[in-house]
Design a protein around this motif. Structure first.
Motif, PDB file in Angstrom:
ATOM      1  N   ASN A   1       0.898 -14.988  18.191  1.00 38.06           N
ATOM      2  CA  ASN A   1      -0.153 -15.966  18.437  1.00 38.06           C
ATOM      3  C   ASN A   1       0.098 -17.281  17.714  1.00 38.06           C
ATOM      4  O   ASN A   1       1.007 -17.396  16.893  1.00 38.06           O
ATOM      5  CB  ASN A   1      -1.515 -15.389  18.006  1.00 38.06           C
ATOM      6  CG  ASN A   1      -1.850 -14.097  18.714  1.00 38.06           C
ATOM      7  OD1 ASN A   1      -1.914 -13.038  18.098  1.00 38.06           O
ATOM      8  ND2 ASN A   1      -2.059 -14.182  20.003  1.00 38.06           N
TER       9      ASN A   1
ATOM     10  N   ARG B   1      -7.639 -16.347  16.428  1.00 34.66           N
ATOM     11  CA  ARG B   1      -6.515 -16.784  17.253  1.00 34.66           C
ATOM     12  C   ARG B   1      -6.512 -16.182  18.651  1.00 34.66           C
ATOM     13  O   ARG B   1      -5.553 -16.339  19.395  1.00 34.66           O
ATOM     14  CB  ARG B   1      -5.195 -16.446  16.559  1.00 34.66           C
ATOM     15  CG  ARG B   1      -5.004 -17.174  15.250  1.00 34.66           C
ATOM     16  CD  ARG B   1      -3.608 -16.984  14.713  1.00 34.66           C
ATOM     17  NE  ARG B   1      -3.387 -17.778  13.514  1.00 34.66           N
ATOM     18  CZ  ARG B   1      -2.189 -18.048  13.001  1.00 34.66           C
ATOM     19  NH1 ARG B   1      -1.095 -17.573  13.589  1.00 34.66           N
ATOM     20  NH2 ARG B   1      -2.068 -18.776  11.904  1.00 34.66           N
TER      21      ARG B   1
ATOM     22  N   SER C   1      -1.009 -17.951  22.707  1.00 40.67           N
ATOM     23  CA  SER C   1       0.257 -17.272  22.951  1.00 40.67           C
ATOM     24  C   SER C   1       1.386 -18.073  22.343  1.00 40.67           C
ATOM     25  O   SER C   1       1.505 -19.274  22.595  1.00 40.67           O
ATOM     26  CB  SER C   1       0.496 -17.100  24.456  1.00 40.67           C
ATOM     27  OG  SER C   1       1.800 -16.616  24.709  1.00 40.67           O
TER      28      SER C   1
END
Length: 234
Positions: free
Chosen positions: A132, A162, A166
């Motif tokens: 993340n 988070r 990605s």
């Protein structure tokens, strides 16, 4: 009959005109430019770039010759070729790092002045998390383009959760602006609502990104959208 007599209860009407760019047309008006990265003696060691590529918009920071402080913290922003006439709107885009790496920012400008010296941004950042990205909101009222966009600021709201980010894929960023108030969504996840002083008069929008210390950095943007007089829908 229409037109007979005085109008009654007349009110102003604002027509919403959505702005959208998927960057498939390299002539759609976003900045295409290259700038030099110079060492302390004024010698060019590398370049930063903003351009269209493969149906996306790109901010690319080269690996400067010798890799030294002359290529640190290059974070140029690009303002959309579009002007808002209201301080209530939704602005969104998708953004990703094209390659893995460390210590870099990318994000969404949800407010800026015409001089591009006072910016408000939702910034993502890479650290040691393998999956993340971290995030935060900033106001930088002394932005010195093309450096220190997300990396130097006079006001910061640190993100905590988070979810929705990605490290290797696309990140959908959405910010609803209503005067000085913002509501933030990342990957469809609601992150919170905050007031940010001075925002209501800064209605330019755009994108931003770049490195801290390690280059090259390749950042891509797609599906940039602005909805005047509307809130974002995740």
């Amino acid at each position: 009959a229409y037109g007979d007599g005085d109008w009654s209860s007349v009110r102003s009407v604002i027509v919403n005109t959505m702005y959208y760019d998927d960057f498939s047309n390299s002539g759609s008006g976003w900045p295409i430019r290259t700038g030099a990265m110079k060492d302390f003696d004024g010698n060019t060691r590398g370049y930063w770039h903003q351009n269209y590529t493969g149906g996306e918009y790109r901010i690319y920071i080269e690996n400067a010759d010798g890799h030294g402080p002359w290529d640190w913290f290059y974070q140029p922003n690009a303002l959309a070729p579009y002007s808002l006439s209201t301080n209530k709107y939704c602005v969104e885009t998708r953004v990703k790092f094209q390659e893995d790496g460390w210590w870099a920012n990318m994000g969404l400008i949800f407010g800026a002045d015409n001089a591009n010296t006072d910016i408000y941004a939702l910034c993502l950042y890479r650290d040691g998390d393998p999956n993340n990205l971290g995030w935060f909101l900033i106001r930088n009222d002394h932005y010195d383009f093309p450096k220190y966009g997300c990396a130097r600021y006079n006001y910061k709201i640190e993100g905590v959760n988070r979810s929705g980010t990605s490290r290797s894929g696309w990140n959908k960023l959405q910010v609803s602006v209503n005067g000085n108030n913002v509501r933030v969504y990342i990957g469809g996840n609601y992150k919170g609502s905050w007031d940010m002083s001075g925002l209501s008069s800064k209605t330019r929008v755009g994108v931003i990104g770049g490195d801290y210390e390690i280059t090259p950095i390749d950042i891509r943007f797609d599906d940039f959208k602005v909805l005047p007089n509307q809130s974002c829908t995740p």
